[in-house]
Design a protein around this motif. Structure first.
Motif, PDB file in Angstrom:
ATOM      1  N   ASP A  44       0.796  -1.225   0.000  1.00 53.23           N
ATOM      2  CA  ASP A  44       0.000   0.000   0.000  1.00 53.23           C
ATOM      3  C   ASP A  44       0.830   1.277   0.000  1.00 53.23           C
ATOM      4  OD1 ASP A  44      -2.263  -1.524  -0.073  1.00 53.23           O
ATOM      5  OD2 ASP A  44      -2.814  -1.195   2.023  1.00 53.23           O
ATOM      6  N   GLY A  45       1.994   1.291   0.595  1.00 55.52           N
ATOM      7  CA  GLY A  45       2.815   2.497   0.687  1.00 55.52           C
ATOM      8  C   GLY A  45       3.829   2.649  -0.430  1.00 55.52           C
ATOM      9  N   LYS A  47       5.284   3.763  -3.742  1.00 54.44           N
ATOM     10  CA  LYS A  47       4.956   4.812  -4.712  1.00 54.44           C
ATOM     11  C   LYS A  47       5.335   4.346  -6.120  1.00 54.44           C
ATOM     12  CE  LYS A  47       5.372   8.641  -1.540  1.00 54.44           C
ATOM     13  NZ  LYS A  47       4.231   9.499  -1.618  1.00 54.44           N
ATOM     14  N   VAL A  48       4.462   4.658  -7.069  1.00 59.44           N
ATOM     15  CA  VAL A  48       4.712   4.345  -8.476  1.00 59.44           C
ATOM     16  C   VAL A  48       4.404   5.585  -9.301  1.00 59.44           C
ATOM     17  CG1 VAL A  48       4.204   1.875  -8.245  1.00 59.44           C
ATOM     18  CG2 VAL A  48       2.373   3.460  -8.831  1.00 59.44           C
ATOM     19  N   SER A  49       4.965   5.629 -10.483  1.00 61.80           N
ATOM     20  CA  SER A  49       4.680   6.716 -11.407  1.00 61.80           C
ATOM     21  C   SER A  49       3.692   6.209 -12.446  1.00 61.80           C
ATOM     22  CB  SER A  49       5.971   7.173 -12.090  1.00 61.80           C
ATOM     23  OG  SER A  49       5.685   8.209 -12.994  1.00 61.80           O
TER      24      SER A  49
END
Length: 117
Positions: A44-45, A47-49
């Motif tokens: 859940d934490g 980060k993706v672009s």
């Protein structure tokens, strides 16, 4: 809201630009399965672009260097073709380009089969 595309003929003389009307949306609760149904809370934490690809244009370097303000580049997709929602170069969903407040948005219409639960 409308995209401001002038109603004129391009330099090539064979294409016309036109106004494209995008639906104005108000926030509503999403429906259907989650993109990563059954996913682990451990992710859940992370980060993706995320990128939204409207289309592609092919040109020569000479044509690219000759571009001027108000020049038009015709892309390879029709107005009603879904846009690609991509993570790290991979299509994860497709959707419809919309306007939310004063920003573009994407209403998800299809999720990549490999990601469905």
């Amino acid at each position: 809201m409308m995209l401001n595309k002038p109603n004129s003929t391009s330099d090539a003389g064979d294409s016309h630009t036109q106004f494209v009307e995008l639906p104005e949306l108000t926030p509503e609760a999403p429906a259907g399965p989650a993109l990563l149904a059954g996913g682990s809370g451990l992710l859940d934490g992370v980060k993706v672009s995320l990128s939204v690809v409207v289309g592609h244009a092919h040109t020569t370097l000479g044509e690219l260097l000759a571009l001027k303000q108000s020049a038009l580049l015709k892309i390879d997709r029709a107005v009603d073709t879904p846009v690609d929602v991509m993570v790290d170069g991979n299509v994860v969903a497709r959707g419809q380009l919309v306007v939310v407040d004063d920003n573009f948005g994407v209403r998800i219409t299809d999720v990549a089969p490999a990601l469905r639960g």
